[in-house]
Each structure stands twice: as structure tokens, then as C-alpha cells.
Write a protein that holds these residues in place. Structure first.
Motif, short mmCIF file in Angstrom:
data_model
loop_
_atom_site.label_atom_id
_atom_site.label_comp_id
_atom_site.label_asym_id
_atom_site.label_seq_id
_atom_site.Cartn_x
_atom_site.Cartn_y
_atom_site.Cartn_z
N ILE A 154 58.10 23.14 7.37
CA ILE A 154 57.79 24.15 6.27
C ILE A 154 58.93 24.97 6.10
O ILE A 154 59.47 25.60 5.28
CB ILE A 154 56.42 25.06 6.41
N SER A 155 59.44 25.63 7.44
CA SER A 155 60.65 26.37 7.60
C SER A 155 61.87 25.72 7.18
O SER A 155 62.86 26.31 6.52
CB SER A 155 60.77 26.90 8.89
N GLN A 156 61.93 24.40 7.24
CA GLN A 156 63.08 23.67 6.77
C GLN A 156 63.19 23.62 5.35
O GLN A 156 64.23 24.05 4.78
CB GLN A 156 63.24 22.27 7.34
N GLN A 157 62.09 23.34 4.83
CA GLN A 157 62.00 23.43 3.11
C GLN A 157 62.34 24.92 2.54
O GLN A 157 63.32 25.07 1.57
CB GLN A 157 60.63 22.95 2.70
N LYS A 158 61.80 25.98 3.17
CA LYS A 158 62.15 27.30 2.83
C LYS A 158 63.37 27.32 3.19
O LYS A 158 64.31 28.11 2.16
CB LYS A 158 61.28 28.16 3.91
N TYR A 159 64.18 27.14 4.27
CA TYR A 159 65.58 27.36 4.34
C TYR A 159 66.74 26.53 3.33
O TYR A 159 67.48 27.22 2.63
CB TYR A 159 66.03 26.82 5.66
N LEU A 160 66.35 25.33 3.05
CA LEU A 160 66.97 24.67 2.03
C LEU A 160 66.79 25.10 0.78
O LEU A 160 67.84 25.44 -0.11
CB LEU A 160 66.85 23.23 2.10
N GLU A 161 65.79 25.73 0.27
CA GLU A 161 65.71 26.30 -1.14
C GLU A 161 66.55 27.69 -1.00
O GLU A 161 66.97 28.05 -2.15
CB GLU A 161 64.33 26.66 -1.34
N LEU A 162 66.48 28.40 0.08
CA LEU A 162 67.37 29.51 0.17
C LEU A 162 68.71 29.43 -0.10
O LEU A 162 69.60 30.03 -0.78
CB LEU A 162 67.21 30.52 1.19
N LEU A 163 69.03 28.31 0.85
CA LEU A 163 70.64 27.75 0.51
C LEU A 163 71.01 27.44 -0.84
O LEU A 163 71.81 27.80 -1.32
CB LEU A 163 70.92 26.78 1.52
N ASN A 169 71.99 35.22 3.40
CA ASN A 169 71.52 35.97 4.36
C ASN A 169 70.13 35.80 4.73
O ASN A 169 69.60 35.59 5.88
CB ASN A 169 71.77 37.52 3.97
N ALA A 170 69.23 35.37 3.74
CA ALA A 170 68.02 35.31 3.96
C ALA A 170 67.59 33.77 4.56
O ALA A 170 66.95 33.67 5.62
CB ALA A 170 67.00 35.22 2.63
N ALA A 171 68.68 32.86 4.33
CA ALA A 171 68.50 31.31 4.82
C ALA A 171 68.89 31.83 6.38
O ALA A 171 68.28 31.01 7.36
CB ALA A 171 69.44 30.56 4.36
N LEU A 172 70.00 32.54 6.68
CA LEU A 172 70.28 32.62 7.89
C LEU A 172 69.24 33.22 8.79
O LEU A 172 69.01 32.77 9.99
CB LEU A 172 71.54 33.41 8.11
N VAL A 173 68.41 34.25 8.47
CA VAL A 173 67.48 34.97 9.08
C VAL A 173 66.42 33.66 9.28
O VAL A 173 65.86 33.55 10.48
CB VAL A 173 66.63 35.81 8.30
N VAL A 174 66.10 32.81 8.51
CA VAL A 174 65.11 31.76 8.72
C VAL A 174 65.56 30.84 9.79
O VAL A 174 64.85 30.50 10.71
CB VAL A 174 64.60 30.86 7.29
N LEU A 175 66.93 30.38 9.63
CA LEU A 175 67.52 29.63 10.60
C LEU A 175 67.50 30.15 12.22
O LEU A 175 66.85 29.44 12.98
CB LEU A 175 68.88 29.36 10.48
N ARG A 176 67.79 31.57 12.09
CA ARG A 176 67.72 31.86 13.51
C ARG A 176 66.23 32.38 14.02
O ARG A 176 65.92 32.08 15.35
CB ARG A 176 68.39 33.37 13.64
N SER A 177 65.32 32.68 13.24
CA SER A 177 64.05 33.56 13.70
C SER A 177 62.79 32.48 13.67
O SER A 177 62.02 32.63 14.19
CB SER A 177 63.66 34.40 12.94
#
Length: 643
Positions: A154-163, A169-177
Motif C-alpha cells: 500500500i505504501s509503495q503505491q502511495k509513494y509511486l503516485e506521489l512521485l 517532499n511528500a514522497a520522501l516522507v513516505v519513503l522514510r517513515s
């Protein structure tokens, strides 16, 4: 050859708040439960929903629930009623009968899926990731590792859509946290991190091999996540269709003479009778003046090429079946000027070119004119195999000189593999272009100890022995070699047990299996993925001659081989059961068999008796008459069934 009802109105959709936990099994559905989340009966993320849909708004009438005793579908049934009804509801929604599905839900009291499942589906398809994670926690597997894997997806899909939206910045937060703390698949995490450098959404999609938020990625995510949800909570997509396909495959497997691609009916059990199997001779072609060693159908299935020790090859035109007069068969081209016996053939994918080999020479012929346009002499020993590449860009040749040579479509040499550790007797390329398989014998003999029976069977030179010593002999190893085509590397080298020759290899149409003719008296089926012997087929005779076997029928259902006893043997591929031993050829070996690539009810065989036989299913009215060639057209019912 020696050696191979009334219209209704619908109310507004309910709240998007995460609903209550799943209802217990068998809970009664009242009319208020027929309302569900919006959009779940439509399309999200570019694709239709495939696992049923949430319930629609209520009808203006009230459906009375039917209460039945017990839990079985009906008396004596082993099928659970609730499971069956829920699958019917899912299937009705899948094909578009949503209102009928709603009525069945209310009447039976069984709901396809809980409101939590419906909300979870909607959250994924609309990209509401916090709600999706919350619902997943309530639905997911009890195993902690599975829960973490689901959260990662789920987080991967969220991250890719933000990218993709360039919200870095929002994608980086998802990646780190979110992604990094899960500590799952470090290589994947590195790839995801590298995507932060992408300059555009297109670059993100290419780098991740992902089709984006507007593609099918959310739908695929839902399918992946479903692995972690009990199937009784969220039924797998199109489950009834899967069960029906399993039943179809079982019936196909159980039908030993299966040889049709016609759709199966759900009303009756499927069976193909023996009468539909091509077990009788319909044409005997007798143009050659000596033994016929090989034959191949053109890709169109309209022509048959044959190779003979009379130093010729013939291209036959095999006409369509005429119920009144039978097939017309004409030898269109007789290809002469070979200096030795012709032992191999290969049609180009467009059927415009035919290759023949005789001793060390390869000839390139134009099939429409019968003109030889080129002689190729790059081998130093007998050429034993010719094979066109699946894409038609060229062909390969192989021989007893332990070489595989690669040619372009014009007959220009492109590459060569030298010093292969076997003297090659045959090669085959996978239809999907993934592999090349060669069979042959080792270049140098090895010395082994033998028991008395083996000593009687083997051919070779026996070195001097001390009195009372165990019998020893020099023999050549028989081997299968498998190359990864793209990487040009050896994937497997398999030493075959036994003392007979290995004379031919064919790869199945799905590129999974290789069939090897291996004396004495055996055809083997090798699984190329697992690199293991899958099955043996026995009954035919093969000791000294080259026998070329083939797959046959719809989906390669049969394994077919000639034999030194003058018969054609047919086995069921999946079970190894011997189905037919077809007689008709004269004295000597049946050297090669080939199944028509367009008509699964036709195959051909050739023999030392100088003839080619065309085999088909027996017609209602037998015909006996002369053809335009020296061959005879007849229905020869003198065949040997072994069932």
C-alpha cells in the motif's frame, strides 16, 4: 537412416466513513443493507472491478428471506450452501446482473462481502490510503509478516503516485517513515529510492515498470492484497469461472483422445471418441525410389516436404478434404542435385524457403519455383539438424562436427558455436525464443564397468581384461544440452542413462517441455523449467535407426513416434498411456512423423518402405481411388488399437 420486473429509482450513496466490522457468517440481510458505497459497480483506475460489486440501493418492494434447513446446498450434497450462493452472487455481478444479485442476497440472507470489504475496495480504487490501511488491519491475515508485506504494498503505491505527481517532499516522507522501517526487500527499496531523481511522471513509470495511477496499478494492487485476506472474507476474483476452468481442464485431461478446440458445454461431460482420432490412412504417397527419412509440413499445413535416401526431396501439395472425391495430392516440386542421401528439412516461417541437408551440404530452395539459390558448406562432418528461428530472421544448422552455425535468412553466416562437447544429432528452438536444446553423443568415449545384460546390449570396443575382472567397455555418453537463448549460456547439461542412441528432440508449443527419442525403445519428456525427467513413453522399437518423434493434436495432447517394427505409436502426453499402435507401413522402420500445424486431425509418417502415409479420422463412407501422383488414396482400417 542409421546412427535419432418494474423500473426503480436509486437513492444517494452513503457516507464514506469506515463502516462496521464484517457481519458474521449467514447474517440476515434486510432492505437497508442493500445500500452500499458509491462507485463500486463501475470503473476505477481505468479497469472494471473484477471481484463483484457492493450492493446497490433498495428496490421499491421488499424481498422475503427464504429460510432453509441445514447448511448443505441440498440433501446429500457436499457443497456448502452459503459458499455456493455467494459465488453465484459474485458471478451475477461480474456479468452485469447486479439487480438479480441484490435480490438473491436479500432472499438468501447471504451477503457477498461485508461493508468493511466494500469500503476497503473503494479506498484502494480511489487512493484513500489511510482508510485502506485501517481496513486492511481489520481484514488482514493473522501473520505479522503478511501484515507488514501488505502495508509495504500500500505504501509503495502511495509513494509511486506521489512521485508521479511530482510531490517529492511528500514522497520522501513516505519513503522514510513508512517504507524503510518495514525493512522488506532492500533491493526494491533501493530502486524506489532511486526514483526520487526522476524528472517527470513518465520517467517514474518507466523506471518502476509501472503504469501509473490512471492505469491498472490500483486494480493489480487490490489483487495482490487479496492474498493476505481470508478467501471467506473477500472471495477471489471470478471464483466460479476459475472452478469451471478447473473442471474443464480435468475433463480435457481425462479425455484420452481429446483433439478439438471447440468450446466445452456445461450441459454435458466432454469426451472425444476414438473415431475422431486420425487413425486410418487416407493417402499413400509413393513417388520416392528409396527409403524416406524425414518429412515436415509447411506452416500453412497445405504442403508436405519429404526427404529420401534417393538423393531427392519432394514438396507435395496436400489439397483440402472433399467429402466426394477425397484429397488431391500433387508432387509440386522434386528437388534434385543432392550428392548424397537427403536427411533433413526445414521450412521458413513464411513457407517461401525450404532448407535441405545431405552429408555436409545445406541447400536453400525457393519453394514456388523449386530452384536452388544457394549451397552452404561450412560443416566438416554430416549436418544432422536444420531449424529456422521463430522470428524468421535466420536459421541454425548443427552436425556431427560439434558445431552450431547461425545463418541469416539469406544464407549468410552470422555466428558459430564451436567445440560443443557433443556430436550433435538434433536441435530444437523454443517457440517463444527462450531456449535452444541440442542432443547428441559425447566426443570422446568413457570406460565403464557393466553387468552381463548391459554387456550384451552395448555396442563399443571392449578393452583387454584380466581373468576374473568385472566386464568393462568404452562407451559414448548421451547428453541433452540446454542454452538460454538471450544470454547465450548453457542452462543445463543432462547425461542420459541407458545405452541406446539419442536421435531427435522437439520442444512443445508452450516452450515448457522437450521430447527426446532415446534408444533403446523409449521416448522421454523433459521439463525444461524444472530440469527433470517428467515422463517416459515406451512400446516402440528403436535400436539403430534415427527415429524422429513429434507432439500432436490440440495443445500437444499426444506424443507420436515411428518405430523399427513398421508401426506408428501414439501416447497420451499427460499420462504416458499408449493409445495406438498403427500398422500399415511395410517392412523396415517408420523414420519420422509430423503433425499438421493447421489441422489437428491430420498427421503424416514416412518409412523405409519408400512411402509417405497421411493419417486422418475415418469418414462415414470409405473411399478407394487413385490420386494424380503415384500415391494411392484409400481408407485403410487395418490399424492396431491397444486400448
Amino acid at each position: 537412416m542409421r546412427l535419432q420486473d418494474a423500473p426503480s429509482s436509486r437513492s444517494p450513496t452513503p457516507s464514506r466513513d469506515l463502516p462496521e466490522p464484517p457481519h458474521e457468517r449467514g447474517n440476515i440481510v434486510d432492505s437497508s443493507m442493500l445500500a452500499g458505497p458509491s462507485g463500486t459497480n463501475g470503473h476505477f483506475n481505468g479497469v472494471p472491478l473484477a471481484n463483484g460489486h457492493a450492493s446497490l440501493t433498495p428496490r421499491p418492494w421488499e424481498v422475503v428471506r427464504v429460510t432453509l434447513p441445514g447448511t448443505a446446498l441440498y440433501e446429500g450434497s457436499h457443497v456448502d450452501r452459503e459458499e455456493f450462493v455467494r459465488l453465484v452472487i459474485q458471478s451475477l455481478r461480474d456479468v452485469g446482473y447486479a439487480e438479480s444479485a441484490n435480490v438473491l442476497e436479500a432472499e438468501s440472507g447471504y451477503r457477498l462481502e461485508s461493508t468493511v470489504v466494500s469500503a476497503f475496495r473503494e479506498a484502494i480504487m480511489q487512493g484513500r490510503w489511510d482508510q485502506a490501511e485501517e481496513a486492511m488491519e481489520r481484514l488482514g491475515a493473522p501473520d505479522e509478516n503478511d501484515r507488514r508485506a501488505a502495508k509495504f504494498l500500500i505504501s509503495q503505491q502511495k509513494y509511486l503516485e506521489l512521485l508521479e505527481a511530482q510531490e517529492l517532499n511528500a514522497a520522501l516522507v513516505v519513503l522514510r517513515s513508512e517504507l524503510a522501517p518495514l525493512d522488506i526487500d532492500s533491493e526494491r527499496l533501493q530502486l524506489l529510492s532511486s526514483l526520487l531523481m526522476s524528472a517527470s511522471g513518465d520517467e517514474v513509470r518507466r523506471g518502476a515498470r509501472w503504469d501509473g495511477a490512471r492505469g491498472g496499478s490500483r486494480h493489480r494492487l487490490l489483487l495482490y492484497l487479496q492474498r493476505y485476506i481470508p478467501s471467506s472474507v473477500m472471495i477471489p476474483p471470478r471464483r466460479f469461472d476459475v472452478l469451471l476452468e478447473q473442471a474443464r481442464e480435468y475433463q480435457r485431461h481425462s479425455c484420452v483422445y481429446h483433439n478439438t478446440s471447440a468450446p466445452f458445454s456445461l450441459y454435458t461431460d466432454h469426451v472425444c471418441g476414438r473415431e475422431s482420432f486420425p487413425g486410418v490412412t487416407t493417402l499413400i504417397l509413393a513417388e520416392h525410389e528409396d527409403e524416406v527419412w524425414d518429412l515436415q509440413w509447411s506452416h500453412s499445413g497445405c504442403y508436405l516436404a519429404t526427404a529420401s535416401s534417393d538423393q531427392t526431396a519432394i514438396i507435395w501439395r496436400i489439397g483440402p478434404d472433399n467429402p466426394s472425391t477425397g484429397r488431391e495430392c500433387v508432387p509440386e516440386q522434386v528437388l534434385r542435385n543432392h550428392q548424397k542421401a537427403v536427411n533433413g528439412l526445414a521450412w521458413s516461417p513464411d513457407d517461401e524457403t525450404l532448407l535441405t541437408c545431405a552429408d555436409q551440404t545445406i541447400k536453400v530452395w525457393k519453394t514456388k519455383t523449386g530452384v536452388c539459390v544457394k549451397d552452404l558448406e561450412a560443416h566438416t562432418e554430416t549436418v544432422t539438424a536444420l531449424e529456422w528461428l521463430p522470428d524468421g530472421s535466420g536459421f541454425i544448422s548443427a552436425g556431427m562436427d560439434s558445431r552450431i552455425i547461425f545463418w541469416d535468412s539469406q544464407g549468410r553466416q552470422r555466428d558459430a558455436w564451436d567445440n560443443i562437447p557433443i556430436r550433435i544429432t538434433d536441435v530444437s528452438t523454443a517457440p517463444d525464443g527462450s531456449r535452444l536444446v541440442a542432443v547428441g553423443i559425447s566426443r570422446a568415449p568413457i570406460t565403464v564397468s557393466l553387468d552381463e545384460t548391459q554387456q550384451q546390449e552395448i555396442e563399443g570396443n571392449t578393452p583387454p581384461q584380466a581373468p576374473g575382472a568385472a566386464p568393462i567397455v568404452q562407451k559414448f555418453e548421451k547428453r541433452i544440452m540446454v542454452w538460454n537463448w538471450a544470454e547465450k549460456r548453457v542452462e543445463a547439461s543432462i547425461t542420459l542413462e541407458g545405452l541406446g542412441e539419442v536421435t531427435s528432440v522437439k520442444i512443445s508449443s508452450d516452450s515448457r517441455y522437450a521430447m527426446v527419442s532415446h534408444g533403446p525403445d523409449e521416448v522421454q519428456l523433459w521439463d525444461l523449467e524444472a530440469v527433470r525427467l517428467a515422463r517416459k513413453f515406451t512400446g516402440q522399437r528403436q535400436s539403430k535407426n534415427v527415429i524422429r518423434s513429434c507432439f500432436g493434436g490440440v495443445d500437444d495432447h499426444f506424443v507420436v513416434s515411428g518405430s523399427e517394427d513398421g508401426k506408428v505409436y501414439v501416447w497420451h502426453r499427460d499420462t504416458g498411456e499408449l493409445l495406438e499402435a498403427l500398422g500399415g507401413h511395410g517392412a523396415g522402420s517408420v523414420n519420422s512423423v509430423a503433425w499438421n500445424p493447421r489441422d489437428p486431425r491430420v498427421f503424416a509418417s514416412c518409412s523405409d518402405d519408400r512411402t509417405i502415409r497421411i493419417w486422418e479420422a475415418q469418414p462415414a463412407t470409405p473411399l478407394i481411388e487413385e490420386t494424380q501422383s503415384k500415391g494411392k488414396q484409400r481408407w485403410d482400417v487395418d490399424v492396431g488399437a491397444v486400448r
